[in-house]
Design a protein around this motif. Structure first.
Motif: not given
Length: 626
Positions: A310-312, A331-334, A338-355
Motif C-alpha cells: 500500500a505504501s509503495k 486493496i483500495c481501502r488499504y 495511507q496518509e495523503p501525499g503529493p504522489g496520490d495524483r502524480d501518476h498516469s493510471i486512468r483506469v482500474m479494474t477489479g472486484n
C-alpha cells in the motif's frame, strides 16, 4: 428471501441501487469511441464455442508474430518484448516435452511473481498442457493436498520457494520436480539472483536444461498451441482456503478467451501502448484471467510486482509507467488508509479494474487518486458468467450479457427456494437474492477436479424440466437492465431476530468511523437464542482510541437494530488470505470465549454503548437487555 422496501432503501443509500436507462445513457460517452471494440467483445462472448481452436498460447504467439518488438512484461526495471517472451516460452515448452509432457497433462508451478512464472505458464499451455498454479504461501498438509489433486507430470519450483517445497517429503510429490532460478534479485523476499538453495540441490535446474538446447531453439512455435481446443483445461486455480482444504477450480481456454473479450475488449478497453500494473499473485484468477486477458486483448504491456504494498503502490505505478491497474478485495481501502501525499495524483493510471471496491468508498477513492474510470466486475474462479462495469456507472458490478437469474432462497439452508409448483422464483428489480447462472453448451460450467464437489454446485429443473444452473453462493441486488450489485457471500450472511444480516453492509458501517482501519463482521451462536448474534473484529488506526458510546450511536443511526453488532473485539491484526479475503473461520470459532484470545472484548449495552465484556453478558443479550 426478498428485501423489504426498508432494506432496499438502506442499501440504495450506501450506493447499491436500481438503474434506469438514464444511468446507462450517462455512461455512453466513455463507450462511443470504443464502440467497435466493445461490440467485438460482446460478439466473441456470444458466439465463441468450446470446439473452436482458441488457446492462450495461440493468442500470445499471434501477437508475438505481429508485434515482436512491443513490450510485453516489465518487472523491477527489466523489460521483455513479445518476441523474446515467445521465444523463451518455446524453450520452456521444449524442456517440458523432453520430460514427457503431452497435451492434456498438467504442469505444476510454484513460484512468486517474476518473469519466469509467466514464461513457464506460457510454455506449458503452448504444448497443450494444463497449468496447476500452486499457492507459494501454502505449506505441509495444505500444499500436499493441492499438488496431489492436480497430479502434475512436472512441477516447476522457484528457487525462492525452497521452504515450501521442503515442507512436503520428496517422495510425496507427484511428478518430476525441476527448480527454476531467478535472473534478478527479489528484494521483498531477500533473495539474490542466481542463488541455488541447498534444499533444492538434488533437483534438475531449468536454466541448465535450457543451456543444452541448440542455438536455433525456440524459433518455432509448438504445433499443439494451434491445435488446442477451447474446451481443454488451461489451468487450475485453487480457492483461497478460508475454510477447509482448497479446491481446484478449472479454467478452460474457452472461458479464458471469453474473459479476454468481456473484460478486455468490452470492459477495460486497453490500448496497445497501455501498461497494466499487477501486484496480485499469478496463482489468482484476477491476475491470470483478467489482468493477462486485458493485456493480450490489446497487445499491451503487463507490469508485474513482486507483491502488493500500500505504501509503495503509486511509486511502483510511476516506475512501471502504468496507465492501468488491477485490484482485489480491500486493496483500495488499504490505499485510502495511507496518509495523503503529493504522489496520490502524480501518476498516469486512468483506469482500474477489479472486484471488491465497496460503494461507500468508491467516490472518495476515485477523487483522491484521480482515476478516471473504475471497471468493477463480479466473477469467481468457478463461476461461468461475469458482470462488468462497461458503462462506467459508479457503485455497480456492472452488466452481464449472459444467462443468469437472481432468485429467492432459504436463509436457513442457503439453498434456492422452490415454490408450490417446484420451481424457483426470481426476485425482480430491486430485490436481493441468490445468484444462479445457466449451464449450457454455450455457457458451460467447468467445475472442480472433484466431481462430487462440482455436482453440489448445480441445481436442476429450476424453471423448466431438464435445465441446469450453477449456484454461486453469492447474494446480489438486482439493479435491472441486466446489472447487479454484490451484497454478501451466503456463507457470511447470518440471521438474528428473524432477519438476514449482510456482513458487507455492517462492515461498511463500522469502517465508516474515522478511527477504524479494518473491520470483519460475522455471526456467532449465543446459548438460548435463535440465530446468530453479530460480532465485529476491529483493528483501529495506530494511535486511535476506542469510543464504545460513539461507535454504538453511529451504528444505531446507520443500521437497523437487528444488524448492529452485539460484540466488538479489538484486534491488533486481522488475518487475511494471500488474496486479501478475511479469514473468519477462527474468529467465528472463538466467538466471545475470552479464554481463547487476549484481545479486548466489548458488549453492546442499552444505555452506554459498547462496554467491557463481563461474566453473563451473553445472557443479557438473550434477555434483550442489550
Amino acid at each position: 428471501m426478498t428485501d423489504t422496501t426498508e432494506d432496499t432503501t438502506r442499501r440504495t443509500s450506501q450506493g447499491a441501487r436500481t438503474l434506469s436507462p438514464f444511468d446507462l445513457a450517462g455512461g455512453l460517452p466513455s463507450l462511443v469511441s470504443d464502440l467497435p471494440t466493445v461490440l467485438r467483445g460482446l460478439r466473441i462472448v456470444r458466439t465463441s464455442r468450446g470446439t473452436d481452436k482458441i488457446s492462450i498460447g495461440r493468442r500470445f504467439q499471434e501477437l508475438a508474430a505481429g508485434q515482436p518488438d512491443a513490450p510485453f512484461l516489465r518487472f523491477l526495471g527489466s523489460e521483455i518484448t513479445y518476441g523474446e517472451a515467445n521465444r523463451r516460452a518455446n524453450l520452456v515448452a521444449e524442456v517440458l516435452k523432453a520430460r514427457g509432457v503431452e497435451r492434456g497433462d498438467t504442469v505444476g508451478i510454484c513460484m512468486v511473481n517474476r518473469p519466469e512464472v509467466m514464461l513457464a505458464i506460457l510454455g506449458a499451455v503452448k504444448v497443450g498442457a494444463s497449468v496447476g498454479l500452486l499457492n507459494h504461501h501454502q505449506r505441509g498438509e495444505v500444499l500436499e493436498h493441492s499438488q496431489k489433486i492436480i497430479e502434475s507430470k512436472v512441477v516447476l519450483i522457484g528457487a525462492e520457494c525452497a521452504e515450501a517445497a521442503g515442507s512436503i517429503p520428496r517422495e510425496k510429490w507427484i511428478g518430476e520436480l525441476i527448480a527454476v532460478g531467478s535472473e534478478v534479485d527479489l528484494p521483498f523476499r531477500d533473495f539474490t539472483a542466481g542463488r541455488r538453495p541447498d534444499e533444492l540441490s538434488d533437483l534438475t535446474w531449468l536454466e541448465d536444461e535450457l543451456e543444452k538446447l541448440g542455438a536455433d531453439a525456440g524459433a518455432t512455435n509448438p504445433p499443439e498451441a494451434d491445435e488446442t481446443l477451447g474446451n481443454e483445461t488451461a489451468y487450475y486455480v485453487f480457492t483461497s482456503g478460508t475454510t477447509g482444504l482448497p479446491k481446484a477450480s478449472t479454467m478452460s481456454h474457452y472461458r479464458w478467451n471469453r474473459a479476454l473479450a468481456g473484460f478486455g475488449l468490452s470492459g477495460v478497453r486497453l490500448k496497445k501502448d497501455d501498461v497494466l500494473l499487477c501486484p496480485l499473485p499469478m496463482y489468482h484468477n484476477n491476475a491470470l484471467t483478467v489482468g493477462l486477458g486485458c493485456v493480450l486483448a490489446a497487445g499491451a504491456c503487463l507490469a508485474v510486482e513482486e507483491h502488493f504494498s500500500a505504501s509503495k503502490f503509486w511509486d511502483q505505478a510511476r516506475a512501471a509507467g502504468a496507465t492501468a491497474a488491477i485490484y482485489i478485495g480491500e486493496i483500495c481501502r488499504y490505499l485510502l488508509n495511507q496518509e495523503p501525499g503529493p504522489g496520490d495524483r502524480d501518476h498516469s493510471i486512468r483506469v482500474m479494474t477489479g472486484n471488491g471496491l465497496r460503494p461507500e468508498i468508491w467516490e472518495e477513492f476515485q477523487q483522491r487518486f484521480g482515476v478516471d474510470r473504475i471497471c468493477e466486475f463480479y466473477a469467481a474462479s468457478e463461476c461461468n458468467i461475469a458482470f462488468v462495469n462497461a458503462f462506467n456507472i459508479p457503485k455497480t458490478t456492472g452488466y452481464c450479457p449472459m444467462d443468469f437469474a437472481i432468485v429467492d432462497y432459504d436463509p436457513d439452508t442457503g439453498e434456492p427456494r422452490r415454490g408450490a409448483d417446484g420451481r424457483l422464483t426470481k426476485v425482480g428489480k430491486g430485490g436481493t437474492g441468490l445468484l444462479i447462472s445457466g449451464i449450457s453448451d454455450t455457457q458451460p460450467f467447468d467445475g472442480y477436479t472433484d466431481k462430487e464437489a462440482t455436482e453440489k454446485k448445480v441445481i436442476r429443473d429450476a424453471f423448466t424440466d431438464g435445465d441446469a444452473w450453477f449456484v454461486s453462493g453469492d447474494l446480489m441486488l438486482d439493479q435491472g437492465l441486466k446489472h447487479a450489485s454484490f451484497v454478501d457471500r451466503l456463507g457470511d450472511t447470518f440471521r438474528w431476530k428473524g432477519e438476514n444480516v449482510a456482513t458487507t453492509e455492517v462492515e461498511a458501517a463500522v469502517s465508516a468511523r474515522h478511527e477504524v482501519d479494518q473491520a470483519v463482521v460475522y455471526g456467532v451462536p449465543v446459548p438460548g437464542a435463535d440465530g446468530k448474534a453479530g460480532m465485529a473484529a476491529v483493528r483501529l488506526h495506530d494511535k486511535s482510541d476506542f469510543d464504545g458510546a460513539a461507535l454504538a450511536e453511529h451504528l444505531r443511526r446507520s443500521l437497523p437494530s437487528y444488524a448492529v453488532p452485539l460484540f466488538i473485539r479489538l484486534s491488533k491484526e486481522l488475518e487475511v488470505t494471500s488474496t486479501y479475503k478475511s479469514r473468519k473461520t477462527e474468529l467465528r470459532e472463538q466467538a466471545f470465549d475470552t479464554s481463547r484470545f487476549d484481545d479486548p472484548l466489548y458488549v453492546l449495552s442499552s444505555d452506554n454503548g459498547y462496554v467491557p465484556f463481563y461474566d453473563g453478558a451473553e445472557n443479557d443479550v438473550v434477555a434483550g437487555k442489550a
